[in-house]
Design a protein around this motif. Structure first.
Motif, short mmCIF file in Angstrom:
data_model
loop_
_atom_site.label_atom_id
_atom_site.label_comp_id
_atom_site.label_asym_id
_atom_site.label_seq_id
_atom_site.Cartn_x
_atom_site.Cartn_y
_atom_site.Cartn_z
N LEU A 23 0.23 7.26 -5.76
CA LEU A 23 -0.87 7.60 -6.66
C LEU A 23 -1.73 8.71 -6.08
CD1 LEU A 23 -2.00 4.04 -7.86
CD2 LEU A 23 -0.87 5.80 -9.22
N PHE A 24 -1.92 8.68 -4.76
CA PHE A 24 -2.70 9.73 -4.09
C PHE A 24 -1.99 11.08 -4.22
CE2 PHE A 24 -3.44 12.21 -0.17
CZ PHE A 24 -4.80 12.42 -0.29
N THR A 76 2.21 1.96 -3.53
CA THR A 76 1.25 2.05 -4.64
C THR A 76 0.19 3.12 -4.37
OG1 THR A 76 -0.02 0.22 -3.67
CG2 THR A 76 1.55 -0.33 -5.41
N VAL A 77 -0.56 2.95 -3.31
CA VAL A 77 -1.67 3.86 -3.04
C VAL A 77 -1.18 5.27 -2.71
CG1 VAL A 77 -3.66 4.31 -1.55
CG2 VAL A 77 -3.13 1.96 -2.25
N PHE A 78 -0.16 5.37 -1.84
CA PHE A 78 0.30 6.69 -1.41
C PHE A 78 0.87 7.52 -2.57
CE2 PHE A 78 3.41 9.56 0.69
CZ PHE A 78 2.52 10.29 1.45
N PHE A 85 0.82 -1.21 0.00
CA PHE A 85 0.00 0.00 0.00
C PHE A 85 0.86 1.26 0.00
CE2 PHE A 85 -3.56 -2.72 1.06
CZ PHE A 85 -4.63 -2.05 0.49
N LEU A 99 1.93 -5.87 -3.08
CA LEU A 99 0.47 -5.75 -3.02
C LEU A 99 -0.20 -6.98 -3.62
CD1 LEU A 99 -1.85 -3.87 -2.20
CD2 LEU A 99 -1.79 -2.91 -4.51
#
Length: 268
Positions: A35-36, A31-33, A28, A161
């Protein structure tokens, strides 16, 4: 498989993910951070780009008519820096065919505009109601690099992930459809977690079970339920889930999650 899958609530899913904290943190986090962050930056820069009208510089520069305009405002955006230079928005007005028009133009040319002042006359080129400042190319934010920014992080984070998601799907599938059998405890080994948070702390349990086809298998499962250390000992039996598709795949039935999900499984 069972015709009716067992219920698996959100807390059970979180509990499964917490068993492998390093994978989920890297997955996470990488990937998520990113992209955010890239999405937030893209929204901010696109909003800044909307302050001036979009024009076809090459077309107007080639076919546009040269006229004189008057500068009405000069706004240097000191909160934005591109290669050490602040973008500047030049507002101006001009008359064409008896109609007065106002427009704005963003440039990244501090040296070329340093002597300009409000009220000065400036040469522009105009075509069909659109205009550019003569000999000054507009600054247009290139959003492409923001789309490239997350890629190195994704290369690192996606394998973690994907691993976490695959592991989650396997265990959730066992919880929903696994056959309930008894496993004889062979050993129980405490496992330490991450420093400070203790995430990933639990018990590695080895157990022996006999499948419905008569094969004896040694299974290994990780549980965060420390009560098994006080309630059970080597040689005792614990309920386990066994995959009906592959009898070598199994896991210990998590006692707390069984109660939370009303699986009605006997533990004594």
């Amino acid at each position: 498989m069972n015709n009716t899958p067992r219920k698996v609530n959100f807390s059970t899913i979180i509990n499964i993910l917490k068993k492998k904290p390093i994978s989920i943190i890297f997955g996470f986090g990488f990937t998520v951070f990113p992209l955010f962050i890239a999405t937030i930056l893209l929204i901010i820069f696109l909003s800044l780009g909307n302050e001036t009208p979009k024009v076809d510089y090459e077309l107007i520069n080639t076919k546009g008519k040269q006229i004189t305009a008057q500068i009405t405002d000069i706004d240097t955006q000191y909160n934005v820096t591109i290669n050490g230079v602040h973008p500047t928005i030049i507002s101006y007005k001009y008359s064409e065919n008896g109609k007065e028009t106002e427009s704005k133009y963003k440039v990244l040319e501090e040296r070329k505009i340093e002597k300009l002042e409000i009220g000065n006359s400036i040469q522009i080129k105009e075509l069909n109601g659109n205009s550019i400042l003569k000999d000054l190319k507009p600054y247009d934010f290139e959003s492409g690099f923001l789309l490239l920014f997350p890629i190195p992080f994704l290369v690192i984070g996606l394998p973690f992930l994907i691993y976490s998601i695959r592991n989650l799907k396997k265990e959730v599938k066992l919880c929903k459809f696994g056959k309930v059998l008894k496993g004889k405890i062979v050993s129980m080994i405490p496992k330490s977690g991450l420093p400070i948070s203790n995430a990933g702390q639990g018990i590695i349990v080895h157990y022996e079970y006999q499948t419905l086809s008569g094969n004896k298998i040694i299974g290994e499962s990780f549980t965060t339920d420390f009560s098994i250390m006080s309630d059970k000992k080597k040689g005792d039996f614990v309920p386990i889930f066994v995959s009906p598709e592959n009898e070598k795949k199994s896991c210990i039935v998590p006692k707390l999650q069984s109660l939370r999900n009303n699986w009605n499984i006997e533990f004594e």
